[in-house]
Design an enzyme around this catalytic site. Structure first.
Site, short mmCIF file in Angstrom:
data_model
loop_
_atom_site.label_atom_id
_atom_site.label_comp_id
_atom_site.label_asym_id
_atom_site.label_seq_id
_atom_site.Cartn_x
_atom_site.Cartn_y
_atom_site.Cartn_z
N CYS A 1 0.82 -1.22 0.00
CA CYS A 1 0.00 0.00 0.00
C CYS A 1 0.85 1.26 0.00
O CYS A 1 0.31 2.37 -0.15
CB CYS A 1 -0.93 0.02 1.21
N TYR B 1 -2.71 4.63 5.62
CA TYR B 1 -2.04 3.37 5.99
C TYR B 1 -0.72 3.24 5.21
O TYR B 1 0.32 2.92 5.78
CB TYR B 1 -2.99 2.21 5.68
N LYS C 1 3.28 3.38 6.55
CA LYS C 1 4.24 2.31 6.24
C LYS C 1 5.52 2.90 5.64
O LYS C 1 6.61 2.49 5.98
CB LYS C 1 3.62 1.30 5.27
N ASN D 1 -0.94 -8.60 0.11
CA ASN D 1 -2.13 -9.45 0.34
C ASN D 1 -1.81 -10.89 0.75
O ASN D 1 -1.85 -11.80 -0.08
CB ASN D 1 -3.01 -9.50 -0.91
N LYS E 1 -18.45 -15.23 2.28
CA LYS E 1 -19.69 -14.99 1.55
C LYS E 1 -20.15 -16.25 0.83
O LYS E 1 -21.34 -16.59 0.82
CB LYS E 1 -19.51 -13.85 0.54
#
Ligand code: NAD
Length: 322
Positions: free
Chosen positions: A120, A149, A153, A178, A200
């Site tokens: 990110c 975020y 970092k 991820n 889900k």
């Protein structure tokens, strides 16, 4: 016996690192605000404490650990990071943890410290094209992360590098892309896309529909936890400081991610696309540097990793009575 301190040991990656280090024969202390949620910790010592407090950071570094893993952060998936609602906490809490921990480790004579940064921190302008995102390590500047975020970092990467430069501290910095797998957050609003779709799909009746934020054409890559642990340990044992990507280069659209989960579950579900927090349009790991420096490659395909993760989440759904 070698000794290790794992900060964030109650969380997903931290709890797996504790298990790995115990298997390798380390004496391990874990620290976190909370206990591990999904299995008993195997740490020799587990301290429930708040690492935003510099006194606590000094207390938990009461010995010159061989290795410290600094994974504690106020973080979560898109709903937590990209709505803007948690920006102040994300920046303040995580920066304090890093400022306090690096100083405490320096004072304690810790031999080596690992810091988990994130993909990110890469600039948004290189991640607009879903087919061609650029995330090579040298593309970090001019900096323009799309979230606070990511900015925290980037700041903390620089903090660890500065302690290396000025005080000779041995640091190792990874930019995770991820990471997913069993025993990760799956339902509290902080879960990431792989866990969210496993949940889900597990909850849905065959033939019904599940919701997805956006059109599902945004791209990402996902790395299975065991591969992540191999890479972290290889980086820690090497002389390479980083920052280096730890991720998969197997990029998929979010629609494809959902399809893989459905095929593992044996369910055919319609997807209803709804507005929601999305993050960048495309992102993929670039593993050229880690390949060159550590000779590391992921072993799991996305499908293999999800085939191990889905049954675990299905069981959590069942136990929770969803
Ligand atoms: P996680 O949320 O499961 O673990 C983080 C842990 O830090 C939590 O258990 C939390 O309680 C703890 N923590 C937060 N504030 C604390 C405080 N003040 N004092 C003590 N403990 C505190 O997250 P994770 O997925 O295991 O991620 C670990 C690290 O890797 C984080 O730094 C995260 O930013 C980074 N990272 C993770 C991913 C991913 O895909 N999981 C991707 C990029 C970067």
């Amino acid at each position: 016996m070698k000794t290790a301190l794992v900060c964030g040991a109650g969380g997903f990656i931290g709890s797996h690192i504790v298990k790995r280090l115990k298997k390798e024969g380390y004496w391990v202390r874990g620290v976190d605000l909370k206990h591990t949620e999904f299995s008993e910790t195997v740490a020799d010592d587990f301290v429930i404490s708040d690492l935003r407090d510099s006194v606590i950071c000094r207390d938990v570094t009461d010995q010159p650990f061989d290795d410290v893993y600094q994974l504690a952060a106020d973080m979560g998936g898109a709903e937590f990071v990209f709505t803007g609602d948690n920006d102040a906490d994300i920046m303040h809490n995580s920066a304090l943890i890093n400022l306090n921990m690096i100083e405490a480790c320096y004072q304690a004579g810790v031999k080596k410290i690992f810091y988990s940064s994130s993909a990110c921190m890469y600039p948004e302008y290189n991640q607009m094209d879903p087919d061609n995102p650029k995330c090579s390590e040298d593309s970090a500047y001019p900096a323009a992360p799309d979230s606070e975020y990511g900015w925290e970092k980037l700041f903390s990467e620089r903090l660890y590098l500065a302690f290396h430069r000025n005080y000779g501290m041995e640091v190792r910095i990874a930019r995770f892309h991820n990471i997913f797998g069993p025993e990760g957050t799956w339902t509290d609003g902080r879960e990431k896309a792989p866990a969210a779709f496993c949940r889900k799909v597990a909850e849905a009746r065959n033939g019904s529909e599940i919701e997805m934020w956006g059109d599902g054409e945004q791209t990402r890559s996902f790395l299975y936890i065991d591969d992540c642990l191999d890479a972290v340990r290889a980086l820690m044992e090497s002389t390479f400081i980083g920052p280096v990507n730890i991720g998969s280069e197997d990029m998929v659209t979010i629609n494809q991610l959902a399809d893989i989960v459905m095929s593992i579950a044996g369910k055919n579900l319609a997807i209803k696309h709804i507005p929601g927090p999305l993050g960048v349009r495309g992102r993929n790991s670039d593993n050229n540097l880690i390949r060159e420096k550590l000779g590391w490659e992921p072993k799991y395909t996305l499908k293999d990793g999800l085939a191990k993760t889905y049954p675990w989440i299905k069981e959590q759904v069942k136990q929770a009575g969803h």
